[in-house]
Design a protein around this motif. Structure first.
Motif, PDB file in Angstrom:
ATOM      1  N   PRO A 273     -20.334  74.947   0.056  1.00  0.00           N
ATOM      2  CA  PRO A 273     -20.239  74.491  -1.491  1.00  0.00           C
ATOM      3  C   PRO A 273     -20.471  75.305  -2.662  1.00  0.00           C
ATOM      4  O   PRO A 273     -20.281  74.908  -3.659  1.00  0.00           O
ATOM      5  N   TRP A 274     -21.373  76.155  -2.334  1.00  0.00           N
ATOM      6  CA  TRP A 274     -22.070  76.938  -3.124  1.00  0.00           C
ATOM      7  C   TRP A 274     -21.679  78.544  -3.301  1.00  0.00           C
ATOM      8  O   TRP A 274     -21.636  79.178  -4.049  1.00  0.00           O
ATOM      9  N   LEU A 275     -21.588  79.231  -2.193  1.00  0.00           N
ATOM     10  CA  LEU A 275     -21.378  80.326  -1.765  1.00  0.00           C
ATOM     11  C   LEU A 275     -20.884  80.874  -0.542  1.00  0.00           C
ATOM     12  O   LEU A 275     -21.130  79.864   0.505  1.00  0.00           O
ATOM     13  N   ARG A 276     -20.245  81.945  -0.239  1.00  0.00           N
ATOM     14  CA  ARG A 276     -19.675  82.243   1.283  1.00  0.00           C
ATOM     15  C   ARG A 276     -20.682  83.074   1.810  1.00  0.00           C
ATOM     16  O   ARG A 276     -21.345  84.196   1.169  1.00  0.00           O
ATOM     17  N   LEU A 277     -21.445  82.815   2.920  1.00  0.00           N
ATOM     18  CA  LEU A 277     -22.273  83.608   3.797  1.00  0.00           C
ATOM     19  C   LEU A 277     -21.449  84.210   4.678  1.00  0.00           C
ATOM     20  O   LEU A 277     -20.622  84.090   5.323  1.00  0.00           O
ATOM     21  N   GLU A 278     -21.962  85.658   4.956  1.00  0.00           N
ATOM     22  CA  GLU A 278     -21.629  86.388   6.007  1.00  0.00           C
ATOM     23  C   GLU A 278     -22.483  87.156   6.744  1.00  0.00           C
ATOM     24  O   GLU A 278     -23.747  87.033   6.089  1.00  0.00           O
ATOM     25  N   VAL A 279     -22.481  87.473   8.085  1.00  0.00           N
ATOM     26  CA  VAL A 279     -23.370  87.938   8.585  1.00  0.00           C
ATOM     27  C   VAL A 279     -23.523  89.582   8.350  1.00  0.00           C
ATOM     28  O   VAL A 279     -22.502  90.357   8.351  1.00  0.00           O
ATOM     29  N   ALA A 280     -24.791  89.895   8.000  1.00  0.00           N
ATOM     30  CA  ALA A 280     -24.919  91.382   7.384  1.00  0.00           C
ATOM     31  C   ALA A 280     -25.937  92.159   8.395  1.00  0.00           C
ATOM     32  O   ALA A 280     -25.665  93.456   8.273  1.00  0.00           O
ATOM     33  N   ASP A 281     -26.286  91.509   9.412  1.00  0.00           N
ATOM     34  CA  ASP A 281     -27.346  92.315  10.412  1.00  0.00           C
ATOM     35  C   ASP A 281     -27.438  91.509  11.685  1.00  0.00           C
ATOM     36  O   ASP A 281     -27.286  90.263  11.474  1.00  0.00           O
ATOM     37  N   ARG A 282     -27.540  92.170  12.822  1.00  0.00           N
ATOM     38  CA  ARG A 282     -27.631  91.576  14.041  1.00  0.00           C
ATOM     39  C   ARG A 282     -28.968  92.505  14.683  1.00  0.00           C
ATOM     40  O   ARG A 282     -29.038  93.399  14.699  1.00  0.00           O
ATOM     41  N   GLU A 283     -30.008  91.420  15.424  1.00  0.00           N
ATOM     42  CA  GLU A 283     -30.705  92.212  16.535  1.00  0.00           C
ATOM     43  C   GLU A 283     -31.442  91.220  17.362  1.00  0.00           C
ATOM     44  O   GLU A 283     -31.574  90.122  17.085  1.00  0.00           O
ATOM     45  N   ASP A 284     -31.015  91.480  18.616  1.00  0.00           N
ATOM     46  CA  ASP A 284     -31.684  90.707  19.807  1.00  0.00           C
ATOM     47  C   ASP A 284     -31.279  89.228  19.601  1.00  0.00           C
ATOM     48  O   ASP A 284     -32.091  88.358  19.999  1.00  0.00           O
ATOM     49  N   GLY A 285     -29.976  89.051  19.506  1.00  0.00           N
ATOM     50  CA  GLY A 285     -29.612  87.931  19.448  1.00  0.00           C
ATOM     51  C   GLY A 285     -29.633  86.738  18.163  1.00  0.00           C
ATOM     52  O   GLY A 285     -29.278  85.706  18.048  1.00  0.00           O
ATOM     53  N   TRP A 286     -30.356  87.627  17.262  1.00  0.00           N
ATOM     54  CA  TRP A 286     -30.885  86.800  15.995  1.00  0.00           C
ATOM     55  C   TRP A 286     -29.764  87.559  14.714  1.00  0.00           C
ATOM     56  O   TRP A 286     -29.213  88.774  14.971  1.00  0.00           O
ATOM     57  N   ILE A 287     -29.404  86.848  13.676  1.00  0.00           N
ATOM     58  CA  ILE A 287     -28.740  87.344  12.711  1.00  0.00           C
ATOM     59  C   ILE A 287     -29.279  87.206  11.215  1.00  0.00           C
ATOM     60  O   ILE A 287     -30.291  86.156  11.214  1.00  0.00           O
TER      61      ILE A 287
END
Length: 293
Positions: A273-287
């Motif tokens: 509802p407020w903004l578009r989130l995107e994945v910017a980085d990944r490491e060991d199963g976390w984003i």
């Protein structure tokens, strides 16, 4: 110091640990009795949340006592309890004296964020190539730079200029992200947390690193910010979506961590509802997820 070693089933772990604590054990730990065998079991919970079970099918319980007599008495009393039926006393042994402070310190080495940006405990010298350094010792508040979520947030900070930016670190823990933002040029940094101990840790760490910031409880966050950082966990981030986005100035960047890869879609939906989130980085199963207002 003497260590009492016990073997018990999964259903006995909680009662045995509570009994040992009542018998004045200095510490109690539980490990998989079948570790490093074909019968080893994975038992992990999401950070900050309880594990899915109290122990393994065959759990080894280790308890430290200051005196041998206390360890022997604990073993004798446990063997008389119904809840320990089927459990075994594996033995009692003396634990060699060690420099526990030095041993603990040896487990924490400098952490590389970028080739020029490092997190360095006070008992280490910074690497020669380090041009920006956060001096931070492990403590009670979350955030020492060793966890992937913290490193990803700091990498995001390191790859942009924050000159002229007003920055909010929501759920600041040790204050490491707020300090990083100040080091990268943010002239105004607010750090907030629900835990007063984290607020004090942030103030202490900021002072130790020679940076100025404001720290307080959540209501200390006021107005709009060009950058809002929140390294918490997925569930509270979803609840906090309206509040975090409400603090985001027009054109501002939202940076979220504490999110597992499988949680990306639900976070994106919560903030849609407020903004578009995107994945910017990944490491060991976390984003790391980011969005711009």
């Amino acid at each position: 110091m003497f260590e009492l070693r016990l073997l018990c089933g999964e259903g006995q772990v909680e009662a045995v640990c509570e009994a040992l604590e009542a018998l004045d054990a200095l510490s109690v730990s539980v490990e998989d009795a079948d570790a490093q065998t074909d019968a080893e079991q994975a038992l992990f919970g999401e950070p900050g949340l309880p594990p899915p079970r109290e122990g393994w099918q065959r759990s080894r319980v280790l308890a430290l006592f200051s005196e041998q007599a206390a360890a022997e008495e604990a073993a004798r009393l446990l063997q008389a309890q119904d809840f320990f039926s089927g459990g075994q006393v594996l033995g009692i042994g003396e634990v060699a004296e060690q420099d526990w402070v030095r041993l603990t310190q040896s487990q924490f080495a400098p952490v590389e964020i970028t080739s020029e940006f490092w997190i360095v405990p006070t008992w280490h010298q910074p690497p020669a190539q380090a041009t920006r350094v956060i001096r931070l010792d492990p403590g009670l508040a979350f955030g020492t730079g060793t966890h992937p979520t913290t490193r990803m947030c700091l990498r995001w900070i390191a790859h942009r200029s924050l000159q002229g930016c007003r920055v909010l670190d929501y759920g600041c823990g040790s204050g490491i992200l707020a300090i990083g933002a100040a080091l990268y040029g943010a002239p105004e940094v607010d750090a907030v947390d629900i835990d007063p101990a984290a607020v004090q840790a942030t103030l202490d760490n900021a002072s130790a690193n020679g940076v100025e910031l404001r720290a307080g409880l959540p209501d200390a966050a006021q107005g709009g910010y060009e950058v809002v950082l929140a390294n918490i966990l997925a569930s509270p981030l979803k609840v906090l979506a309206p509040l975090l986005c409400g603090h985001l100035a027009a054109g501002g960047h939202l940076v979220l961590a504490g999110i597992l890869e499988r949680q990306a879609a639900e976070l994106a939906e919560a903030f849609a509802p407020w903004l578009r989130l995107e994945v910017a980085d990944r490491e060991d199963g976390w984003i790391l997820m980011t969005g711009q207002r």
